[in-house]
Design a protein around this motif. Structure first.
Motif, PDB file in Angstrom:
ATOM      1  N   LYS A  82       0.825  -1.207   0.000  1.00 43.41           N
ATOM      2  CA  LYS A  82       0.000   0.000   0.000  1.00 43.41           C
ATOM      3  C   LYS A  82       0.858   1.256   0.000  1.00 43.41           C
ATOM      4  CE  LYS A  82      -4.092  -1.904   2.323  1.00 43.41           C
ATOM      5  NZ  LYS A  82      -4.940  -1.813   3.544  1.00 43.41           N
ATOM      6  N   GLU A  83       1.933   1.239   0.797  1.00 41.66           N
ATOM      7  CA  GLU A  83       2.816   2.402   0.853  1.00 41.66           C
ATOM      8  C   GLU A  83       3.488   2.651  -0.493  1.00 41.66           C
ATOM      9  OE1 GLU A  83       6.654   4.044   3.463  1.00 41.66           O
ATOM     10  OE2 GLU A  83       5.788   2.061   3.850  1.00 41.66           O
ATOM     11  N   ALA A  84       3.962   1.574  -1.122  1.00 35.89           N
ATOM     12  CA  ALA A  84       4.592   1.718  -2.440  1.00 35.89           C
ATOM     13  C   ALA A  84       3.599   2.248  -3.466  1.00 35.89           C
ATOM     14  CB  ALA A  84       5.161   0.376  -2.886  1.00 35.89           C
ATOM     15  N   ALA A  85       2.359   1.751  -3.417  1.00 29.27           N
ATOM     16  CA  ALA A  85       1.338   2.230  -4.350  1.00 29.27           C
ATOM     17  C   ALA A  85       0.997   3.697  -4.082  1.00 29.27           C
ATOM     18  CB  ALA A  85       0.087   1.364  -4.228  1.00 29.27           C
ATOM     19  N   PHE A  86       0.985   4.090  -2.815  1.00 30.95           N
ATOM     20  CA  PHE A  86       0.687   5.479  -2.445  1.00 30.95           C
ATOM     21  C   PHE A  86       1.709   6.432  -3.052  1.00 30.95           C
ATOM     22  CE2 PHE A  86       1.565   8.970   0.538  1.00 30.95           C
ATOM     23  CZ  PHE A  86       0.331   9.597   0.571  1.00 30.95           C
ATOM     24  N   TYR A  87       2.996   6.113  -2.919  1.00 30.68           N
ATOM     25  CA  TYR A  87       4.033   6.992  -3.474  1.00 30.68           C
ATOM     26  C   TYR A  87       4.049   6.938  -5.001  1.00 30.68           C
ATOM     27  CZ  TYR A  87       5.955   7.848   1.167  1.00 30.68           C
ATOM     28  OH  TYR A  87       6.123   8.248   2.471  1.00 30.68           O
ATOM     29  N   GLN A  88       3.725   5.790  -5.568  1.00 36.30           N
ATOM     30  CA  GLN A  88       3.678   5.691  -7.023  1.00 36.30           C
ATOM     31  C   GLN A  88       2.566   6.566  -7.599  1.00 36.30           C
ATOM     32  OE1 GLN A  88       3.297   1.700  -8.480  1.00 36.30           O
ATOM     33  NE2 GLN A  88       3.360   2.298 -10.632  1.00 36.30           N
ATOM     34  N   ASP A 100       3.985  12.432   3.073  1.00 39.09           N
ATOM     35  CA  ASP A 100       4.426  11.213   3.751  1.00 39.09           C
ATOM     36  C   ASP A 100       3.254  10.252   3.905  1.00 39.09           C
ATOM     37  OD1 ASP A 100       7.030  12.117   4.034  1.00 39.09           O
ATOM     38  OD2 ASP A 100       6.613  13.095   5.959  1.00 39.09           O
ATOM     39  N   TYR A 101       3.585   8.976   3.834  1.00 36.47           N
ATOM     40  CA  TYR A 101       2.565   7.935   4.030  1.00 36.47           C
ATOM     41  C   TYR A 101       2.178   7.902   5.501  1.00 36.47           C
ATOM     42  CZ  TYR A 101       0.371   3.313   3.964  1.00 36.47           C
ATOM     43  OH  TYR A 101      -0.507   2.269   4.081  1.00 36.47           O
ATOM     44  N   THR A 102       0.894   7.952   5.782  1.00 40.17           N
ATOM     45  CA  THR A 102       0.415   8.043   7.169  1.00 40.17           C
ATOM     46  C   THR A 102      -0.278   6.768   7.637  1.00 40.17           C
ATOM     47  OG1 THR A 102      -1.634   9.075   6.371  1.00 40.17           O
ATOM     48  CG2 THR A 102       0.160  10.546   7.053  1.00 40.17           C
ATOM     49  N   GLY A 103       0.016   5.657   6.991  1.00 41.26           N
ATOM     50  CA  GLY A 103      -0.595   4.400   7.404  1.00 41.26           C
ATOM     51  C   GLY A 103      -0.084   3.933   8.768  1.00 41.26           C
ATOM     52  N   LYS A 104      -0.818   3.035   9.359  1.00 40.75           N
ATOM     53  CA  LYS A 104      -0.458   2.513  10.676  1.00 40.75           C
ATOM     54  C   LYS A 104       0.824   1.689  10.600  1.00 40.75           C
ATOM     55  CE  LYS A 104      -2.279  -0.337  14.441  1.00 40.75           C
ATOM     56  NZ  LYS A 104      -3.401  -1.203  14.889  1.00 40.75           N
ATOM     57  N   GLU A 105       1.697   1.894  11.604  1.00 40.54           N
ATOM     58  CA  GLU A 105       2.945   1.138  11.644  1.00 40.54           C
ATOM     59  C   GLU A 105       2.661  -0.340  11.915  1.00 40.54           C
ATOM     60  OE1 GLU A 105       5.415   3.113  14.594  1.00 40.54           O
ATOM     61  OE2 GLU A 105       6.631   3.929  12.969  1.00 40.54           O
ATOM     62  N   THR A 106       3.347  -1.196  11.206  1.00 36.69           N
ATOM     63  CA  THR A 106       3.177  -2.634  11.389  1.00 36.69           C
ATOM     64  C   THR A 106       4.073  -3.132  12.527  1.00 36.69           C
ATOM     65  OG1 THR A 106       4.914  -3.196   9.802  1.00 36.69           O
ATOM     66  CG2 THR A 106       2.690  -2.861   8.935  1.00 36.69           C
ATOM     67  N   PHE A 107       3.949  -4.405  12.822  1.00 39.50           N
ATOM     68  CA  PHE A 107       4.737  -5.014  13.897  1.00 39.50           C
ATOM     69  C   PHE A 107       6.234  -4.905  13.605  1.00 39.50           C
ATOM     70  CE2 PHE A 107       6.537  -8.958  15.860  1.00 39.50           C
ATOM     71  CZ  PHE A 107       6.358  -8.585  17.172  1.00 39.50           C
ATOM     72  N   LEU A 108       6.634  -5.168  12.369  1.00 42.86           N
ATOM     73  CA  LEU A 108       8.053  -5.062  12.017  1.00 42.86           C
ATOM     74  C   LEU A 108       8.530  -3.619  12.084  1.00 42.86           C
ATOM     75  CD1 LEU A 108       8.336  -7.571   9.021  1.00 42.86           C
ATOM     76  CD2 LEU A 108       8.895  -7.938  11.425  1.00 42.86           C
ATOM     77  N   ASP A 109       7.671  -2.675  11.709  1.00 40.81           N
ATOM     78  CA  ASP A 109       8.034  -1.259  11.840  1.00 40.81           C
ATOM     79  C   ASP A 109       8.253  -0.892  13.302  1.00 40.81           C
ATOM     80  OD1 ASP A 109       7.770  -0.896   9.093  1.00 40.81           O
ATOM     81  OD2 ASP A 109       5.645  -0.380   9.250  1.00 40.81           O
TER      82      ASP A 109
END
Length: 343
Positions: free
Chosen positions: A94-100, A122-131
């Motif tokens: 989703k983040e890659a698609a957002f910047y694209q 900047d992408y404002t999506g929720k941080e994942t567990f790995l993030d």
């Protein structure tokens, strides 16, 4: 007729024959035995211990019921690891698609209006567990590095100067028992009042967590460094005096090599404590990181929350273990006394 079985000659012949027939261990057998004892045997006890722990955990989980359902066992936690990774992968896409999309939109606008200045949000999506894992690691290492820059030079100065040691010791003894979490409200208020800028380099939550970790790391590192410097062998000090080494050379050639074992002991203690304190601080202050992930899952209260929290607990423990092993490896690399870094 007289039997020859009991004669000395017959006995000697039988002994010689048995000695010739007895199998001699081959080099391959010896190599396999050494390979087992050197490489495999040290791992048997840990593997058995982990297996027993997993069995006890699985048995206990089946007999514990909570308001959110059964307590998660190893299988449920392993399943959540897969789910958490899938969530991270989807979020990354989703983040890659957002910047694209932004790039394509900006390209079209620039083509229509060459005077247009493209802007990237900047992408404002929720941080994942790995993030969250990466955020916590960056925070703890930043706070630990800042504490080392402050504590080690101060510890050296305190260890070399008895007057300075007597002056600073009461302050250390007063503030050493104070939990860094008690400083958290004060640190939060100070950072909010002082760190005021329209374009901050770091987020306030990150600065707050780093300062809290630094306060946690200072005291063990400083005390062990001062102790290591103060207990240097007198013969080494006399050698330095005979050679008339300058102060900086004395510290570089005599003090630091001799004090390295205790300095690294303080650093290992500080890093372990800092990792524990950071998770608690992130939970209390709701700063990004693994602590916030645990708290959010607790507040979520879904059927999978307990398994996700337990997965985070396992990761927190593994990271703490790896951080300690890394510090131990560094100690073995830089220390002249390998026996002090044996465990």
């Amino acid at each position: 007729m007289e039997s020859t079985a009991d004669t000395p000659q017959a006995t000697a012949g039988a002994t010689a024959k048995s000695a010739v027939i007895a199998p001699v261990p081959s080099d391959r057998d010896i190599d396999l035995g050494q390979l087992f004892s050197v490489t495999l045997k040290p791992f048997i006890a840990p593997v058995v211990g982990i297996a027993i722990f997993l069995m006890l955990w699985s048995f206990a989980a089946k007999n514990i019921e909570t308001s959110l359902g059964a307590f998660p066992g190893p299988a449920a936690v392993a399943e959540q690891f897969g789910n958490l990774y899938d969530e991270h992968r989807v979020s990354s896409e989703k983040e890659a698609a957002f910047y694209q999309r932004q790039e394509e939109r900006n390209t079209e606008r620039v083509a229509a209006d060459p005077a247009y200045e493209p802007r990237i949000r900047d992408y404002t999506g929720k941080e994942t567990f790995l993030d969250q894992i990466v955020t916590s690691l960056l925070t703890v290492m930043s706070g630990f590095a800042l504490a080392a820059v402050i504590a080690i030079p101060l510890g050296i100065a305190i260890g070399l100067n008895k007057t300075l040691s007597a002056a600073v010791n009461p302050v250390i003894q007063i503030f050493k028992p104070v939990s860094p979490l008690a400083w958290l409200p004060l640190v939060t208020m100070v950072v909010s009042a002082v760190y005021v800028t329209s374009d901050p380099m770091f987020a306030k939550s990150f600065v707050t967590s780093v300062i809290t970790v630094t306060l946690c790391c200072l005291w063990p590192m400083m005390i062990n460094t001062a102790l290591g410097v103060a207990t240097i062998d007198k013969d080494l000090v006399n050698v330095s005096r005979v050679l008339r080494l300058p102060a900086l050379k004395h510290v570089q050639k005599i003090v630091l090599p001799a004090a390295v074992p205790l300095i690294f002991t303080g650093m290992r203690m500080s890093l372990s404590i800092a990792w524990m304190v950071l998770i608690a601080a992130e939970m209390l202050a709701q700063n990004p990181g693994l602590g916030k992930f645990v708290w959010d899952e607790f507040q979520n209260g879904s059927s999978s929350s307990l398994a996700r929290i337990m997965a985070a607990v396992v990761v927190i423990g593994l990271i703490g273990f790896m951080l300690d092993r890394i510090m131990l490896t560094l100690q073995r690399y830089v220390s002249w006394d390998k026996n002090t870094a044996a465990s």
